[in-house]
Design a protein around this motif. Structure first.
Motif: not given
Length: 455
Positions: A86-87, A166-172, A200-201, A207-209
């Motif tokens: 889901v965006p 469009h997509f953000l990945i935080i590791d970790s 909030r971002i 942005i799907a995170t």
């Protein structure tokens, strides 16, 4: 010159105290109070992303048109999320170290990037070269994937303006930090504030995170319990490090079912989907051995056939042991009490060990019939017919109650080659039985034992 003072924060629940305490008054855990340095002269508000001011709207005037979900073309991953990404959603992925969380998200990133969408992969644990080497090994290299080895979230926002992903990945999430907070990365304060910042971002910039979370030795995601309440979905990546199969399970999902389960196999080239988990869980089922029964459980929208094993043996202690793996311990005790009261099986002096093969956890009561029959089979030393599948809930008076989605369960059994299904009498009427499989309706646990073991 700024003056500094410290406070003590519980790393389990976030309880704050001006002095150290051995036991946290908030959650009752011991030796979890950690000192964190705070500035007494800094009263400025933390920096937040620039967003438009919110406005008041009537509930009838709100536009409910939703953006279409983004398919990753990984059917198991999309199934767990409820049909795709889901965006603007914030998803937390947890799992043991080395289980394959980074591998899974890198493959998801590649599947997204192949559709022409931009992915920003932020790593606080590995360098850009290390990620490139893994991507090369997995065959997930793409020009639309950008790597950022950064732990400062405020610098991340500045760099995002250049890429606009469009997509953000935080590791970790345990490695990133906010410089405006005085506590160390991974502390309760940092994890809570960083998650709120990313939330909030995600919501304001659409942005799907995905954020990766470490787990504690108890198997829970490290950080405050509030962390799971803040995100839209919580996924657990489970499995044994020395086994090849992995299970992706949703324990919270605002956009889909929380009962869905995805099965993957860890191979040299990455994670491969297992499209038929029933065949996987029944692959090593023994034939002609007492204490083994096959049950049909619903995992979300998909029926899964699983083997339940039971071992009943004479106890050598004063109190008999009741051990359960993959199923509720209290449910086992209840079923054994029903067997003893209604069928006269004297189990009070026997140890009982019940195991669900394949590492799956069964929570629905529709597996009661198979579990009870496996215990009775081990007690009587009689093998259950190998081509039988048992579906039904057992009540305290020994009655067999109806279950939902009986048609799907029976069709799954037929597809895998089983020839007979024992189901509740309530479910035996009102639908068309597929050809090639016999369906037997029962009303009591005595009838189940008569059909399966001849008495």
């Amino acid at each position: 010159m700024a003056k500094y003072k410290s406070k003590f924060v519980c790393q389990e629940c976030g309880y704050e105290s001006p002095k150290w305490m051995g036991k946290c008054p908030g959650c009752g855990s011991w030796n979890r109070m950690t000192e964190e340095v705070i500035s007494s002269t800094s009263h400025s508000q933390p920096h937040v992303p620039h967003t438009e001011a919110a406005r008041v709207e009537g509930i009838a005037d709100i536009d409910t048109t939703l953006e279409p979900r983004v398919k990753t073309h990984m059917a198991e991953f999309d199934r767990v999320l409820g049909g795709g990404i889901v965006p603007g959603s914030l998803v937390l992925v947890g799992g043991d170290p080395g289980i394959g969380k980074s591998t899974l998200l890198l493959q998801v990133s590649h599947a997204i990037a192949e559709q022409g969408l931009t992915v920003l992969y932020v790593s606080g644990e590995e360098s850009a070269k290390q990620i490139k080497l893994r991507a090369d090994r997995l065959g997930t290299l793409s020009k639309n994937i950008y790597i950022l080895p950064e732990t400062d979230l405020e610098r991340l926002e500045e760099l995002m303006k250049r890429v606009v992903p469009h997509f953000l990945i935080i590791d970790s999430i345990q490695t990133v930090y906010r410089p405006t907070l005085g506590s160390a990365p991974g502390s309760v304060s940092q994890v809570r504030e960083c998650t709120a910042y990313l939330l909030r971002i995600a919501k304001t910039l659409n942005i799907a995170t995905f954020i990766v979370g470490h787990v504690t030795k108890e198997g829970m995601i490290a950080g405050p319990r509030m962390l799971e309440h803040m995100v839209d979905a919580v996924l657990y990546f489970e499995g044994e490090r020395h086994h090849t199969y992995r299970i992706l399970r949703a324990v919270k999902n605002r956009f889909g079912s929380t009962n869905e389960m995805g099965i993957f196999e860890m191979r040299e080239g990455g994670l491969a989907e297992v499209t038929n988990p029933s065949e996987l869980f029944l692959a090593e089922r023994p034939q002609g051995v007492a204490g083994s029964a096959v049950v049909a459980s619903m995992e979300g929208s998909r029926p899964v056939l699983v083997e339940v094993q039971a071992l009943v043996s004479q106890t050598v202690f004063g109190n008999p042991r009741r051990t359960a793996t993959g199923i509720d311990h209290n449910r086992i005790s209840m079923l054994m009490a029903v067997l003893e009261k209604r069928l006269g099986l004297y189990l009070s002096s026997y140890d009982a060990f019940v195991n669900v093969a394949g590492g799956v956890r069964l929570d629905e009561p529709a597996v009661d019939m198979g579990v009870a029959l496996a215990i009775a089979s081990s007690y009587k030393e009689q093998a259950i017919p190998p081509q039988d599948v048992y579906i039904g809930e057992i009540g305290l008076t020994g009655e067999v109650r109806g279950v939902s989605r009986i048609e799907q369960r029976v069709r799954e059994a037929k597809k895998l080659g089983f020839s007979r299904c024992i189901i509740p009498m309530k479910n035996a009427r009102g639908w068309s039985i597929p050809e090639g499989i016999q369906v037997i309706g029962v009303e009591t646990v005595q009838e189940v034992l008569q059909v399966a073991l001849g008495g």
